[in-house]
Scaffold this active site. Structure first.
Site, PDB file in Angstrom:
ATOM      1  CG  HIS A  17     -29.675  -0.425  31.794  1.00  0.00           C
ATOM      2  ND1 HIS A  17     -29.035  -0.757  30.562  1.00  0.00           N
ATOM      3  CD2 HIS A  17     -30.994  -0.508  31.559  1.00  0.00           C
ATOM      4  CE1 HIS A  17     -29.975  -0.933  29.612  1.00  0.00           C
ATOM      5  NE2 HIS A  17     -31.385  -0.632  30.194  1.00  0.00           N
ATOM      6  CB  THR A  43     -36.528   6.041  34.361  1.00  0.00           C
ATOM      7  OG1 THR A  43     -35.353   5.832  34.479  1.00  0.00           O
ATOM      8  CG2 THR A  43     -36.958   5.795  32.850  1.00  0.00           C
ATOM      9  CB  THR A  45     -35.161   3.423  40.457  1.00  0.00           C
ATOM     10  OG1 THR A  45     -36.419   2.605  40.494  1.00  0.00           O
ATOM     11  CG2 THR A  45     -34.199   3.103  41.542  1.00  0.00           C
ATOM     12  N   GLY A  65     -38.446   2.471  34.543  1.00  0.00           N
ATOM     13  CA  GLY A  65     -38.187   1.993  33.203  1.00  0.00           C
ATOM     14  C   GLY A  65     -39.068   0.464  32.837  1.00  0.00           C
ATOM     15  CG  ASP A  70     -37.248   2.556  29.644  1.00  0.00           C
ATOM     16  OD1 ASP A  70     -36.740   3.444  30.117  1.00  0.00           O
ATOM     17  OD2 ASP A  70     -37.042   1.427  29.847  1.00  0.00           O
ATOM     18  CG  ASP A  90     -24.967  -3.264  32.934  1.00  0.00           C
ATOM     19  OD1 ASP A  90     -23.886  -3.543  32.232  1.00  0.00           O
ATOM     20  OD2 ASP A  90     -25.528  -4.031  33.895  1.00  0.00           O
ATOM     21  CG  HIS A  97     -36.955  -2.835  30.733  1.00  0.00           C
ATOM     22  ND1 HIS A  97     -36.091  -3.360  31.586  1.00  0.00           N
ATOM     23  CD2 HIS A  97     -36.562  -1.532  30.558  1.00  0.00           C
ATOM     24  CE1 HIS A  97     -35.412  -2.387  31.873  1.00  0.00           C
ATOM     25  NE2 HIS A  97     -35.723  -1.239  31.196  1.00  0.00           N
ATOM     26  CG  ASP A 100     -40.696  -1.632  27.432  1.00  0.00           C
ATOM     27  OD1 ASP A 100     -40.991  -1.875  26.223  1.00  0.00           O
ATOM     28  OD2 ASP A 100     -40.600  -2.178  28.382  1.00  0.00           O
ATOM     29  NE  ARG A 106     -37.310   0.720  16.359  1.00  0.00           N
ATOM     30  CZ  ARG A 106     -37.838   0.156  17.312  1.00  0.00           C
ATOM     31  NH1 ARG A 106     -38.908   0.366  17.813  1.00  0.00           N
ATOM     32  NH2 ARG A 106     -37.347  -0.966  17.457  1.00  0.00           N
TER      33      ARG A 106
END
Length: 139
Positions: A17, A43, A45, A65, A70, A90, A97, A100, A106
């Site tokens: 994050h 991801t 960035t 993300g 993601d 974070d 999101h 996501d 999961r």
């Protein structure tokens, strides 16, 4: 050992994050020897930030993300192409999101891949991969 017997590099997904990106870059820097022996998916960035510090890593940045990165990593998990997930979360900042992120977690649970959500568990995950690699080399 000939080329056909070479060990496959572990494939790890790295995500952070916004408020944890600096922490993940520092974590990679502290463990650069290990990450240099891995194939990495990130991801967008997060990957850009890591590559700015470590240009020689085998790292494939995907989309950001919130723009689908993601889900891209989730797809790689579902295809059996990811061995472990390091996701510096974070917990104090709301995430637009968030669904996501929950879907990604999961998938890691469903496909039973190790998932580290903070530095302490990421240390354990890396130690485990290093021990497995040492065991395969000594077998």
């Amino acid at each position: 050992m000939d080329k056909s017997e070479e060990l496959r590099k572990p494939v790890l997904a790295l995500i952070a994050h916004d408020q944890k990106k600096d922490d993940l870059v520092m974590f990679v820097s502290r463990h650069i020897a290990h990450f240099s022996n891995c194939q990495l998916f990130t991801t967008g960035t997060t990957g850009s930030r890591i590559l700015a510090e470590h240009k020689n890593l085998d790292l494939m940045p995907l989309k950001s993300g919130p723009l689908g990165g993601d889900q891209q990593i989730g797809g790689l998990i579902a295809e059996g192409k990811i061995d472990g997930l390091i996701f510096f979360v974070d917990p104090l900042t709301p995430m637009p999101h968030d669904v996501d992120v929950k879907a990604l977690m999961r998938l890691a649970i469903v496909y039973d891949i190790p998932m580290a959500l903070n530095r302490s568990t990421a240390e354990i995950l890396l130690t485990n991969f290093a021990e497995q690699a040492d065991g395969e080399l000594n077998a």
